[in-house]
Design a protein around this motif. Structure first.
Motif, PDB file in Angstrom:
ATOM      1  N   LEU A  78       0.832  -1.208   0.000  1.00 57.93           N
ATOM      2  CA  LEU A  78       0.000   0.000   0.000  1.00 57.93           C
ATOM      3  C   LEU A  78       0.863   1.253   0.000  1.00 57.93           C
ATOM      4  N   TYR A  79       0.438   2.230  -0.803  1.00 55.10           N
ATOM      5  CA  TYR A  79       1.107   3.528  -0.791  1.00 55.10           C
ATOM      6  C   TYR A  79       0.041   4.615  -0.774  1.00 55.10           C
ATOM      7  N   GLY A  80       0.086   5.474   0.233  1.00 54.00           N
ATOM      8  CA  GLY A  80      -1.002   6.425   0.413  1.00 54.00           C
ATOM      9  C   GLY A  80      -0.641   7.868   0.076  1.00 54.00           C
ATOM     10  N   TYR A  81      -1.656   8.623  -0.318  1.00 51.40           N
ATOM     11  CA  TYR A  81      -1.510  10.054  -0.587  1.00 51.40           C
ATOM     12  C   TYR A  81      -2.527  10.813   0.252  1.00 51.40           C
TER      13      TYR A  81
ATOM     14  N   SER B  86      10.559  -2.667   0.957  1.00 49.95           N
ATOM     15  CA  SER B  86      10.775  -2.251  -0.425  1.00 49.95           C
ATOM     16  C   SER B  86       9.971  -3.125  -1.377  1.00 49.95           C
ATOM     17  N   HIS B  87       9.201  -2.468  -2.242  1.00 50.06           N
ATOM     18  CA  HIS B  87       8.355  -3.193  -3.200  1.00 50.06           C
ATOM     19  C   HIS B  87       9.251  -3.955  -4.186  1.00 50.06           C
ATOM     20  N   PRO B  88       8.922  -5.222  -4.465  1.00 49.55           N
ATOM     21  CA  PRO B  88       9.806  -6.015  -5.319  1.00 49.55           C
ATOM     22  C   PRO B  88       9.883  -5.551  -6.776  1.00 49.55           C
TER      23      PRO B  88
ATOM     24  N   SER C 118      10.645   0.667  -7.236  1.00 49.19           N
ATOM     25  CA  SER C 118      11.671   1.063  -6.276  1.00 49.19           C
ATOM     26  C   SER C 118      11.132   2.055  -5.256  1.00 49.19           C
ATOM     27  N   LEU C 119      10.219   1.602  -4.446  1.00 47.02           N
ATOM     28  CA  LEU C 119       9.668   2.459  -3.408  1.00 47.02           C
ATOM     29  C   LEU C 119       9.467   1.655  -2.142  1.00 47.02           C
ATOM     30  N   THR C 120       9.634   2.349  -1.031  1.00 51.18           N
ATOM     31  CA  THR C 120       9.322   1.723   0.240  1.00 51.18           C
ATOM     32  C   THR C 120       7.850   1.922   0.539  1.00 51.18           C
ATOM     33  N   MET C 121       7.173   0.838   0.779  1.00 50.72           N
ATOM     34  CA  MET C 121       5.732   0.914   0.999  1.00 50.72           C
ATOM     35  C   MET C 121       5.335   0.109   2.220  1.00 50.72           C
ATOM     36  N   ALA C 122       4.088   0.350   2.650  1.00 47.14           N
ATOM     37  CA  ALA C 122       3.534  -0.495   3.693  1.00 47.14           C
ATOM     38  C   ALA C 122       3.156  -1.831   3.061  1.00 47.14           C
ATOM     39  N   SER C 123       3.422  -2.900   3.781  1.00 41.49           N
ATOM     40  CA  SER C 123       3.078  -4.215   3.257  1.00 41.49           C
ATOM     41  C   SER C 123       2.507  -5.075   4.370  1.00 41.49           C
TER      42      SER C 123
END
Lengths: 293, 427
Positions: A196-199, A228-230, A233-238
């Protein structure tokens, strides 16, 4: 470090070949693709993505590396609904751990929100503020210092437009947080994995702290972690997948004992998403709700 | 007479996009300030939030249409009214999205045919929007650059596509976007401002929008959906409607059957003449509407109406607009949010023959002179020294900021980009 070990583990774990989802709740890559195809067909807000070529996983088709749905609204913070305690279902995952499936056995969280709203509208005096918009509290603590003041950039010599609906209160245009959701296949745990990536209400990325306001407090920091999303290239909640197979097995068994038609593997992601909604109850992504758990 | 109001896009640039731009800036773009092609999209397949029950918003709109015009005050009236469920009119802003594929698909999308573009990782009915990316090297430049001129440069491409008729055969050309940005790579600050160029003509509405399902038979809607898919899901299209085929069928026995069978059929925008109701000089058009507002259409309609105003005036006085909105919930798709505007009048001539719009007198006379000519474009471009003939209408489109002012936005992506911040959170 954890994620390094995990990727090492993933690289030495052989690809699952034969279907075992009824026995253990895990998926083969082929089953993941089949279930994904069905999801995209049924819920067209989801789509397949190929991602970055250099990060392609050979056991998945090039054009079907992971599933994505973007710009999913999230109207209110979990905290504000967790105070309402009713209708919870405990899901044991077989190892003594218990998942709390809040609000999902008979009514969805959103339906609840809806009924709350209905109640509020009975009171004539209440203005439109049933939805908690977290701008004020969000802006006050961390953003103010590191973002420049943009007032001086405003322009008043541009063409006047008389054909626009203004985004004012009376226009009832609601600004909400939005989330991009991704589902990848985790080869080590042999299950789907949710990212998940939020705005925020103005399209700015949410900080980790603010994102965690949207995860069920039972799961935040325990099963939900920043990684890190596989493929991106972003760090996200998982949502960590270590318990997914057990929970899925549990649900599959539940459905079996209810004497319904035998569960087909292409429904796996639909059920998975339903289960995921207990972790992120206020994010309004689409999945069918035709299953009872 | 109230005029039509449009719901602007709310732009949303993904972090992945900025990340991609940052890498490009270091590796390829460097100090170049050449405008770059850019591709984004919008979609109508929003997952309709269940906060906004579809059925009651329909009822609401019905209640509204009985109320008196104009549009704007009515809305605020409802907000305080006690009968209407106030929360039902709350809608989400229509989103314009820019992802990390904003440059990558340039080959696949550049000048594709109507609605046939497929972009990786997007819903099947996403409408692609192409445009221009201006990345400047200094903050002062970002601040001082002539924004109106920038917008007009982009809009002149749009205007050119309209006047040349290219936009009739490739309706995707009606959607454009402009992005002006400055990035501070050391501080991870991203200054940006989106514009969606629109030709600002004034359109009067007699009636407020009504739900499509109230205004047209169920069969009409079914056919519309089917034939829209068959037509390749173009973002803008024409619809055979009502007595549109009157003059064609003459006195055949099965006139009424013929009408029923052909009503609701979608035809390409370039074939608009085949579906004009010649008696009433009326045309029905449709578009994929990113707005979900019960009263206001989305931004893309502005340029469609400008196109119609330019090309169809010789045969058409009023336009019906179907705002096609698809929503999906629980795996069930619905078009219940779709609305129709009836009898939208193309900007009228006043007694002096001037159109009620911000163009010059010479321009206003142009359609009159060429009314008999089937191909207005050739005649206009053929006229010597008539550059000003249909001069470009007023251009608007810069996005408003958080406070509703015309101004840029800035994001701080330290948390997602700074290696130090990443190292901290990656424990």
């Amino acid at each position: 470090m954890q994620s390094f070990l995990h990727s090492l583990g993933e690289s030495i774990t052989p690809v699952l070949k034969s279907s075992k989802f009824k026995e253990t709740g895990v998926l083969t890559p082929e089953e993941f693709v089949a279930a994904g195809d069905f999801l995209v067909f049924k819920c067209p807000t989801w789509s397949w993505s190929a991602g970055d070529d250099s990060k392609r996983r050979p056991y998945l088709p090039a054009s079907k590396q992971f599933l994505v749905t973007k710009n999913v609204p999230c109207f209110k913070r979990v905290k504000s609904i967790e105070e309402i305690e009713e209708d919870e279902v405990m899901l044991e995952d077989g190892e003594g751990d218990v998942w709390v499936d809040a609000y999902h056995s008979t009514s969805s969280s959103s339906q609840q929100v809806e009924s709350e709203l209905k109640d509020m509208s009975l009171n004539d005096n209440i203005q439109i503020q049933p939805i908690e918009i977290a701008t004020a509290d969000g802006d006050s603590d961390d953003d103010s210092d590191d973002v420049p003041d943009m007032d001086e950039f405003e322009e008043d010599n541009l063409q006047e437009d008389h054909g626009t609906v203004g985004f004012k209160e009376e226009d009832n245009i609601l600004k909400t947080r939005t989330y991009d959701l991704y589902m990848t296949y985790d080869k080590y745990y042999q299950t789907p994995r949710m990212w998940l990536y939020g705005y925020d209400e103005h399209g700015r990325p949410l900080s980790e702290k603010h994102m965690f306001e949207d995860f069920s407090q039972d799961h935040a920091r325990k099963t939900v972690t920043m990684e890190s999303h596989p493929h991106i290239s972003l760090t996200m909640a998982s949502i960590h997948p270590c318990k997914h197979a057990n929970v899925m097995k549990r649900i599959i068994d539940n459905i079996a004992t209810q004497g319904k038609d035998e569960l087909q593997v292409y429904l796996y992601l639909m059920i998975f998403l339903k289960f995921v909604s207990s972790v992120i109850p206020t994010i309004e992504y689409d999945y069918t709700r035709e299953f009872t758990m | 007479m109230p005029s039509l109001l449009f719901l602007p896009f709310a732009s949303s640039a993904e972090v992945a996009f900025w990340k991609y731009v940052s890498r490009q800036k270091l590796e390829n773009i460097r100090l170049s300030e050449e405008p770059l092609p850019l591709y984004g999209h919008y979609t109508t397949t929003s997952s309709a939030p269940s906060l906004l029950p579809l059925s009651s918003s329909e009822d609401l709109t019905t209640a509204l249409s009985n109320a008196s015009l104009p549009v704007q005050p009515v809305l605020s009236h409802i907000a305080s009214g006690k009968d209407a469920n106030q929360q039902d009119t709350i809608v989400l802003p229509p989103r314009f999205l820019l992802g990390d594929q904003a440059f990558a698909t340039s080959t696949g999308i550049a000048s594709g045919s109507a609605g046939k573009l497929k972009i990786d990782g997007l819903p099947s009915d996403a409408v692609p929007v192409n445009g221009t990316f201006h990345l400047v090297n200094q903050l002062d430049q970002f601040k001082n650059i002539d924004k109106q001129a920038l917008l007009e440069t982009e809009a002149s491409k749009l205007w050119d596509d309209i006047t040349s008729g290219r936009a009739l055969s490739d309706p995707n050309l009606l959607n454009r976007v402009l992005l002006l940005a400055f990035i501070d790579l050391k501080k991870f600050l991203y200054y940006f401002w989106f514009a969606f160029p629109a030709l600002a003509l004034r359109f009067e509405v007699d009636q407020m929008a009504t739900p499509l399902h109230h205004h047209r038979p169920r069969l009409f809607v079914t056919r519309l959906l089917e034939t829209h898919v068959l037509a390749g899901m173009p973002p803008f299209f024409c619809v055979r409607d009502g007595d549109a085929v009157d003059s064609d069928v003459g006195t055949e026995e099965n006139v009424s059957d013929q009408h029923d069978i052909r009503n609701g059929h979608v035809v390409q925008l370039s074939d608009w003449e085949s579906v004009v109701d010649t008696k009433q000089r009326r045309l029905t058009v449709g578009f994929l509407d990113p707005s979900t507002h019960p009263l206001h259409p989305g931004w893309p309609l502005r340029n469609l109406l400008a196109l119609l105003n330019f090309h169809t005036r010789a045969k058409v006085d009023s336009v019906d607009v179907v705002c096609l909105r698809k929503s999906v919930r629980d795996g069930v798709s619905s078009t219940d949010r779709s609305i129709v505007f009836s009898g939208l009048r193309l900007p009228a001539m006043d007694p002096d023959g001037n159109m009620e719009m911000d163009i010059t007198n010479t321009a206003a006379h142009a359609p009159k002179q060429t009314r008999q000519t089937s191909s207005m474009i050739t005649s206009i471009s053929g006229m010597a020294d008539q550059e000003s003939v249909m001069s470009m209408p007023k251009i608007v489109g810069w996005e408003r900021n958080v406070k509703g002012k015309l101004g840029p936005r800035v994001v701080n992506l330290t948390a997602s980009m700074d290696p130090r911040a990443l190292a901290e959170s990656a424990v």
